[in-house]
Design a protein around this motif. Structure first.
Motif, PDB file in Angstrom:
ATOM      1  N   SER A   1       7.211   0.449 -15.258  1.00 58.85           N
ATOM      2  CA  SER A   1       8.036  -0.694 -14.881  1.00 58.85           C
ATOM      3  C   SER A   1       7.630  -1.906 -15.702  1.00 58.85           C
ATOM      4  N   LYS A   2       8.430  -2.949 -15.575  1.00 65.03           N
ATOM      5  CA  LYS A   2       8.113  -4.205 -16.250  1.00 65.03           C
ATOM      6  C   LYS A   2       7.684  -5.267 -15.247  1.00 65.03           C
ATOM      7  N   LEU A   3       7.343  -4.840 -14.042  1.00 63.49           N
ATOM      8  CA  LEU A   3       6.862  -5.778 -13.030  1.00 63.49           C
ATOM      9  C   LEU A   3       5.532  -6.373 -13.472  1.00 63.49           C
ATOM     10  N   SER A   4       5.324  -7.641 -13.147  1.00 59.78           N
ATOM     11  CA  SER A   4       4.043  -8.284 -13.455  1.00 59.78           C
ATOM     12  C   SER A   4       2.974  -7.766 -12.502  1.00 59.78           C
ATOM     13  N   VAL A   5       1.717  -7.982 -12.855  1.00 63.46           N
ATOM     14  CA  VAL A   5       0.608  -7.576 -11.992  1.00 63.46           C
ATOM     15  C   VAL A   5       0.688  -8.307 -10.648  1.00 63.46           C
ATOM     16  N   VAL A   6       1.122  -9.543 -10.666  1.00 65.09           N
ATOM     17  CA  VAL A   6       1.270 -10.309  -9.420  1.00 65.09           C
ATOM     18  C   VAL A   6       2.320  -9.657  -8.521  1.00 65.09           C
ATOM     19  N   GLN A   7       3.437  -9.245  -9.106  1.00 68.37           N
ATOM     20  CA  GLN A   7       4.484  -8.584  -8.330  1.00 68.37           C
ATOM     21  C   GLN A   7       3.998  -7.249  -7.775  1.00 68.37           C
ATOM     22  N   ILE A   8       3.262  -6.497  -8.582  1.00 72.22           N
ATOM     23  CA  ILE A   8       2.741  -5.206  -8.125  1.00 72.22           C
ATOM     24  C   ILE A   8       1.777  -5.406  -6.959  1.00 72.22           C
ATOM     25  N   ALA A   9       0.921  -6.406  -7.075  1.00 70.82           N
ATOM     26  CA  ALA A   9      -0.024  -6.689  -5.987  1.00 70.82           C
ATOM     27  C   ALA A   9       0.719  -7.017  -4.696  1.00 70.82           C
TER      28      ALA A   9
ATOM     29  N   PRO B   1      -7.439  13.418   5.547  1.00 69.63           N
ATOM     30  CA  PRO B   1      -8.024  12.128   5.166  1.00 69.63           C
ATOM     31  C   PRO B   1      -7.727  11.076   6.235  1.00 69.63           C
ATOM     32  N   SER B   2      -8.534  10.040   6.283  1.00 64.65           N
ATOM     33  CA  SER B   2      -8.305   8.969   7.244  1.00 64.65           C
ATOM     34  C   SER B   2      -7.069   8.169   6.867  1.00 64.65           C
ATOM     35  N   PHE B   3      -6.618   7.334   7.786  1.00 63.12           N
ATOM     36  CA  PHE B   3      -5.444   6.508   7.505  1.00 63.12           C
ATOM     37  C   PHE B   3      -5.693   5.628   6.280  1.00 63.12           C
ATOM     38  N   VAL B   4      -6.859   4.986   6.206  1.00 59.64           N
ATOM     39  CA  VAL B   4      -7.170   4.102   5.085  1.00 59.64           C
ATOM     40  C   VAL B   4      -7.199   4.889   3.775  1.00 59.64           C
ATOM     41  N   GLU B   5      -7.749   6.104   3.806  1.00 56.70           N
ATOM     42  CA  GLU B   5      -7.802   6.923   2.593  1.00 56.70           C
ATOM     43  C   GLU B   5      -6.396   7.312   2.122  1.00 56.70           C
ATOM     44  N   ILE B   6      -5.510   7.640   3.068  1.00 58.06           N
ATOM     45  CA  ILE B   6      -4.133   7.981   2.698  1.00 58.06           C
ATOM     46  C   ILE B   6      -3.438   6.766   2.097  1.00 58.06           C
ATOM     47  N   ARG B   7      -3.605   5.608   2.751  1.00 59.65           N
ATOM     48  CA  ARG B   7      -2.960   4.395   2.245  1.00 59.65           C
ATOM     49  C   ARG B   7      -3.473   4.037   0.862  1.00 59.65           C
ATOM     50  N   ASP B   8      -4.778   4.161   0.642  1.00 66.13           N
ATOM     51  CA  ASP B   8      -5.336   3.841  -0.671  1.00 66.13           C
ATOM     52  C   ASP B   8      -4.848   4.821  -1.735  1.00 66.13           C
ATOM     53  N   ALA B   9      -4.672   6.091  -1.344  1.00 70.45           N
ATOM     54  CA  ALA B   9      -4.161   7.078  -2.303  1.00 70.45           C
ATOM     55  C   ALA B   9      -2.737   6.722  -2.725  1.00 70.45           C
ATOM     56  N   VAL B  10      -1.931   6.257  -1.774  1.00 68.65           N
ATOM     57  CA  VAL B  10      -0.568   5.836  -2.090  1.00 68.65           C
ATOM     58  C   VAL B  10      -0.601   4.607  -2.987  1.00 68.65           C
ATOM     59  N   ARG B  11      -1.440   3.645  -2.641  1.00 66.77           N
ATOM     60  CA  ARG B  11      -1.560   2.440  -3.461  1.00 66.77           C
ATOM     61  C   ARG B  11      -1.985   2.783  -4.891  1.00 66.77           C
ATOM     62  N   SER B  12      -2.969   3.674  -5.008  1.00 71.09           N
ATOM     63  CA  SER B  12      -3.451   4.080  -6.328  1.00 71.09           C
ATOM     64  C   SER B  12      -2.335   4.707  -7.148  1.00 71.09           C
ATOM     65  N   ASP B  13      -1.587   5.609  -6.522  1.00 72.72           N
ATOM     66  CA  ASP B  13      -0.494   6.288  -7.206  1.00 72.72           C
ATOM     67  C   ASP B  13       0.595   5.305  -7.629  1.00 72.72           C
TER      68      ASP B  13
ATOM     69  N   LEU C   1      -6.243  -6.454  -6.203  1.00 70.31           N
ATOM     70  CA  LEU C   1      -5.683  -5.228  -6.755  1.00 70.31           C
ATOM     71  C   LEU C   1      -6.512  -4.751  -7.947  1.00 70.31           C
ATOM     72  N   SER C   2      -6.919  -5.677  -8.803  1.00 75.39           N
ATOM     73  CA  SER C   2      -7.697  -5.307  -9.996  1.00 75.39           C
ATOM     74  C   SER C   2      -8.997  -4.606  -9.607  1.00 75.39           C
ATOM     75  N   ARG C   3      -9.680  -5.148  -8.594  1.00 77.53           N
ATOM     76  CA  ARG C   3     -10.937  -4.528  -8.158  1.00 77.53           C
ATOM     77  C   ARG C   3     -10.695  -3.113  -7.644  1.00 77.53           C
ATOM     78  N   SER C   4      -9.650  -2.947  -6.818  1.00 77.05           N
ATOM     79  CA  SER C   4      -9.350  -1.626  -6.261  1.00 77.05           C
ATOM     80  C   SER C   4      -8.960  -0.652  -7.361  1.00 77.05           C
ATOM     81  N   PHE C   5      -8.152  -1.119  -8.313  1.00 69.42           N
ATOM     82  CA  PHE C   5      -7.677  -0.231  -9.368  1.00 69.42           C
ATOM     83  C   PHE C   5      -8.833   0.284 -10.219  1.00 69.42           C
ATOM     84  N   ARG C   6      -9.762  -0.592 -10.541  1.00 67.56           N
ATOM     85  CA  ARG C   6     -10.919  -0.161 -11.342  1.00 67.56           C
ATOM     86  C   ARG C   6     -11.748   0.848 -10.563  1.00 67.56           C
ATOM     87  N   LYS C   7     -11.870   0.656  -9.244  1.00 66.95           N
ATOM     88  CA  LYS C   7     -12.621   1.603  -8.408  1.00 66.95           C
ATOM     89  C   LYS C   7     -11.927   2.967  -8.401  1.00 66.95           C
ATOM     90  N   TRP C   8     -10.586   2.977  -8.318  1.00 65.45           N
ATOM     91  CA  TRP C   8      -9.838   4.228  -8.271  1.00 65.45           C
ATOM     92  C   TRP C   8      -9.827   4.961  -9.601  1.00 65.45           C
TER      93      TRP C   8
END
Length: 335
Positions: free
Chosen positions: A297-305, A276-288, A316-323
């Motif tokens: 966790s009890k982290l807020s969505v702002v903290q996770i972003a 996979p490309s670098f961007v695809e690997i990074r997005d897979a990590v972000r998704s996971d 983050l919300s847009r990316s998460f819905r796409k994933w």
């Protein structure tokens, strides 16, 4: 993102050690508001205060006064410090490595302090938790001192020992064999500090891995002692991204620097490996990681972003819905 959160990688091996002494790790974790998943997943960001309390509680539940010291025997500073370790391994000497650790420890966490104090014939490498972090630092101080000593030893010889180790707390009852195995003959308790005392000869010693072997040390962070042939370029890139993500930018330039590759070289290596490309690997990590943080966790969505390198929670919300085809709120409600 550092602050008062640290990676759960520091808990590696803790569950097995607790079970070996007849206690239940998940029960102990709940008592200090630590997600049970943090005991098996090194990628979560957890409260440093919970980890400090967990170390003390585990020692009590296991009736093992040397719990932190025992856990440190199989720990790796590279896995715990992440990108800060990359900075340390580029030092020319042990002295410079200690200085880099003290100057930049806040990149890892604000929950503890590392300082240096020069003395005749050497220096003290001091460690202490910051104000109001925990009622006791006994287990974590022994864990930290052992980890620092092991890292220095890895650059010198197998039989290297500090001139002395100092602890604020009292000596445990019984044998000091485990302390002498980790630190040598001069182990001091009831001192004014938690510290390693390093002599001038140690401080002036060059680090293995400078020059021609620098790449080998960089691989240690990525492989964590695996044989290089056993890990593909894609897995190596993913490992670096997972280590860097909570603390620093994760662009192709940043990851390439950690692997000692030019960005174009890194991208070509991925393409040549049909990975996979670098961007695809990074997005897979972000998704996971986004899913893990939301569920465990009890982290807020702002903290996770912020941890995942997004400018705001909306991105983050847009990316998460796409994933995942679901909203952040839906996943968190079902936690």
């Amino acid at each position: 993102m550092a602050g008062f959160l640290i990676r759960s990688a520091i808990l590696e091996g803790a569950a097995d050690l607790i079970r070996a002494h007849g206690a239940r790790p998940a029960v102990l974790a709940r008592r200090v508001d630590l997600p049970a998943r943090a005991l098996t997943d090194p990628d979560l960001m957890v409260r440093a205060t919970s980890v400090l309390e967990f170390f003390e509680l585990a020692a009590e539940a296991c009736s093992l006064r040397t719990w932190g010291l025992t856990l440190a025997r199989d720990a790796r500073l590279a896995a715990i410090l992440g990108p800060l370790w990359i900075l340390l391994r580029n030092s020319r000497t042990v002295d410079q490595m200690c200085k880099e650790l003290a100057d930049n420890f806040d990149l890892y966490s604000d929950s503890a302090l590392v300082t240096l104090e020069r003395t005749e014939g050497g220096l003290y490498l001091n460690w202490s938790v910051t104000t109001a972090q925990a009622q006791s630092e006994v287990q974590m101080s022994e864990y930290a001192m052992s980890l620092f000593a092991s890292e220095i030893r890895s650059h010198l010889t197998r039989d290297w020992m500090p001139r002395a180790v100092l602890f604020r707390h009292a000596a445990p009852g019984g044998s000091l064999r485990l302390y002498r195995t980790a630190f040598g003959a001069d182990v001091r308790f009831n001192q004014g500090r938690n510290a390693l005392l390093l002599d001038t000869r140690t401080l002036e010693a060059p680090l293995r891995g400078r020059g021609a072997s620098g790449r080998a040390l960089a691989d240690r962070l990525v492989h964590l002692e695996e044989h290089p042939a056993e890990q593909s370029i894609a897995r190596r890139v993913e490992a670096i991204i997972r280590a860097l993500m909570p603390y620093a930018p994760c662009g192709v330039k940043d990851v390439g620097h950690a692997l000692q590759m030019a960005p174009r070289t890194l991208q070509l290596r991925l393409k040549k490996a049909d990975a996979p490309s670098f961007v695809e690997i990074r997005d897979a990590v972000r998704s996971d990681l986004a899913s893990k943080y939301l569920r465990h966790s009890k982290l807020s969505v702002v903290q996770i972003a912020e941890i995942l390198g997004y400018a705001d929670s909306t991105s983050l919300s847009r990316s998460f819905r796409k994933w995942h085809g679901r909203s952040l709120r839906e996943v968190r409600r079902q936690r």
